[in-house]
Design an enzyme around this catalytic site. Structure first.
Site, PDB file in Angstrom:
ATOM      1  N   CYS A  97       4.864  -6.413   1.903  1.00 52.53           N
ATOM      2  CA  CYS A  97       5.565  -5.422   2.707  1.00 52.53           C
ATOM      3  C   CYS A  97       7.306  -5.767   1.860  1.00 52.53           C
ATOM      4  O   CYS A  97       7.602  -6.918   2.596  1.00 52.53           O
ATOM      5  CB  CYS A  97       5.639  -5.423   3.826  1.00 52.53           C
ATOM      6  SG  CYS A  97       7.102  -3.506   4.403  1.00 52.53           S
ATOM      7  N   LEU A  98       7.523  -4.409   1.414  1.00 51.31           N
ATOM      8  CA  LEU A  98       9.326  -5.119   0.756  1.00 51.31           C
ATOM      9  C   LEU A  98      10.571  -5.115   2.179  1.00 51.31           C
ATOM     10  O   LEU A  98      10.850  -5.584   1.622  1.00 51.31           O
ATOM     11  CB  LEU A  98       9.968  -3.612   0.040  1.00 51.31           C
ATOM     12  CG  LEU A  98       9.135  -3.826  -1.197  1.00 51.31           C
ATOM     13  CD1 LEU A  98       9.722  -2.385  -2.643  1.00 51.31           C
ATOM     14  CD2 LEU A  98       9.191  -5.011  -2.256  1.00 51.31           C
ATOM     15  N   HIS A 125      -1.955   1.804   3.318  1.00 50.98           N
ATOM     16  CA  HIS A 125      -0.205   0.541   3.861  1.00 50.98           C
ATOM     17  C   HIS A 125       1.542   1.597   3.621  1.00 50.98           C
ATOM     18  O   HIS A 125       1.875   1.997   5.102  1.00 50.98           O
ATOM     19  CB  HIS A 125       0.221  -0.171   3.201  1.00 50.98           C
ATOM     20  CG  HIS A 125       1.414  -0.959   3.213  1.00 50.98           C
ATOM     21  ND1 HIS A 125       1.291  -2.256   3.309  1.00 50.98           N
ATOM     22  CD2 HIS A 125       2.593  -0.759   3.280  1.00 50.98           C
ATOM     23  CE1 HIS A 125       2.282  -2.352   3.837  1.00 50.98           C
ATOM     24  NE2 HIS A 125       3.318  -2.018   3.660  1.00 50.98           N
ATOM     25  N   GLU A 126       1.011   2.498   3.201  1.00 52.91           N
ATOM     26  CA  GLU A 126       2.597   3.954   3.412  1.00 52.91           C
ATOM     27  C   GLU A 126       1.994   4.204   3.994  1.00 52.91           C
ATOM     28  O   GLU A 126       3.126   5.181   4.746  1.00 52.91           O
ATOM     29  CB  GLU A 126       2.723   4.444   1.874  1.00 52.91           C
ATOM     30  CG  GLU A 126       2.944   3.107   0.456  1.00 52.91           C
ATOM     31  CD  GLU A 126       3.803   2.196   1.105  1.00 52.91           C
ATOM     32  OE1 GLU A 126       5.121   1.967   1.522  1.00 52.91           O
ATOM     33  OE2 GLU A 126       3.713   1.277   0.740  1.00 52.91           O
ATOM     34  N   HIS A 148       3.770   3.332   7.393  1.00 47.67           N
ATOM     35  CA  HIS A 148       4.663   3.261   7.047  1.00 47.67           C
ATOM     36  C   HIS A 148       5.295   4.901   8.891  1.00 47.67           C
ATOM     37  O   HIS A 148       6.766   4.908   8.873  1.00 47.67           O
ATOM     38  CB  HIS A 148       5.296   3.423   6.261  1.00 47.67           C
ATOM     39  CG  HIS A 148       5.679   1.553   5.874  1.00 47.67           C
ATOM     40  ND1 HIS A 148       6.508   0.793   6.563  1.00 47.67           N
ATOM     41  CD2 HIS A 148       5.311   1.295   4.856  1.00 47.67           C
ATOM     42  CE1 HIS A 148       6.440  -0.150   5.682  1.00 47.67           C
ATOM     43  NE2 HIS A 148       6.274  -0.361   4.491  1.00 47.67           N
ATOM     44  N   GLY A 158       4.345  -0.179  -3.424  1.00 49.21           N
ATOM     45  CA  GLY A 158       5.407   1.561  -2.244  1.00 49.21           C
ATOM     46  C   GLY A 158       6.057   1.568  -1.742  1.00 49.21           C
ATOM     47  O   GLY A 158       6.374   0.049  -1.106  1.00 49.21           O
ATOM     48  N   GLN A 162      11.059   3.412   4.845  1.00 50.84           N
ATOM     49  CA  GLN A 162      12.145   1.938   4.918  1.00 50.84           C
ATOM     50  C   GLN A 162      13.220   1.900   4.271  1.00 50.84           C
ATOM     51  O   GLN A 162      14.424   1.536   4.320  1.00 50.84           O
ATOM     52  CB  GLN A 162      10.743   1.511   3.855  1.00 50.84           C
ATOM     53  CG  GLN A 162       9.767   0.846   3.988  1.00 50.84           C
ATOM     54  CD  GLN A 162       8.763   0.373   3.624  1.00 50.84           C
ATOM     55  OE1 GLN A 162       8.319   0.987   2.434  1.00 50.84           O
ATOM     56  NE2 GLN A 162       8.717  -1.101   3.162  1.00 50.84           N
TER      57      GLN A 162
HETATM   58 NI    NI Z   1       5.470  -1.662   3.348  1.00 47.39          NI
END
Ligand code: NI
Length: 158
Positions: free
Chosen positions: A88-89, A130-131, A134, A46, A51
């Site tokens: 997480c990226l 999670h998203e 963010h 995701g 991000q």
């Molecule tokens: Ni993330």
């Protein structure tokens, strides 16, 4: 479509609250396209707009089974709890054990302006939570009950 740079670590943009998308215009559609391309390039599950440095409420998800583009997503129901590993990226090299709802129901707007609902369990529920976090400036490390050394766990990163 183009790849976007992912903001990482202590970048302040990751801690800000994103604003709602009022109008789905060409810029929003390009953002979604670029986010999906960037997500796949990074082999992630995701990605949320902050991000890539855009403080708008838009996320893309690809669990391998479910592919979603969500504008203004909201979790309207949640049920149960499931603890699992999460990365997480934007936090490369970190892996944590995070409790999440076992099932969620989310509402969102799709790229054509349609109102949609999705019900997710397991990995999909985890990815949605999670998203959406963010979009509110929350990172998984805020919710992790334990951090795991990725070296010990090479095969299980998300
Ligand atoms: Ni993330």
């Amino acid at each position: 479509m183009a790849l976007r740079d992912i903001h990482v670590d202590d970048d302040p943009v990751l801690r800000k609250k994103s604003r709602r998308v009022d109008q789905i215009n060409a810029r929003v559609l390009t953002l979604l396209d670029d986010m999906m391309e960037t997500l796949r390039h990074q082999d992630g599950v995701g990605l949320a707009a902050p991000q890539v440095g855009v403080l708008r409420r838009a996320v893309v998800i690809d669990t391998g089974e479910d592919v979603l583009e969500m504008i203004n997503p909201e979790i309207v129901e949640q049920e149960g709890e499931e603890t699992g590993k999460e990365g997480c990226l934007s936090l490369p090299g970190l892996l944590g054990v995070v409790p999440r709802p076992a099932r969620v129901l989310a509402r969102y707007t799709d790229r054509d302006g349609g109102q949609r609902e999705v019900e997710g369990e397991g990995l999909l529920a985890r990815a949605i939570c999670h998203e959406v976090d963010h979009l509110n400036g929350i990172l998984f490390t805020d919710r992790a009950v334990e951090m795991v050394e990725p070296e010990e766990d090479e095969d299980e990163g998300e």
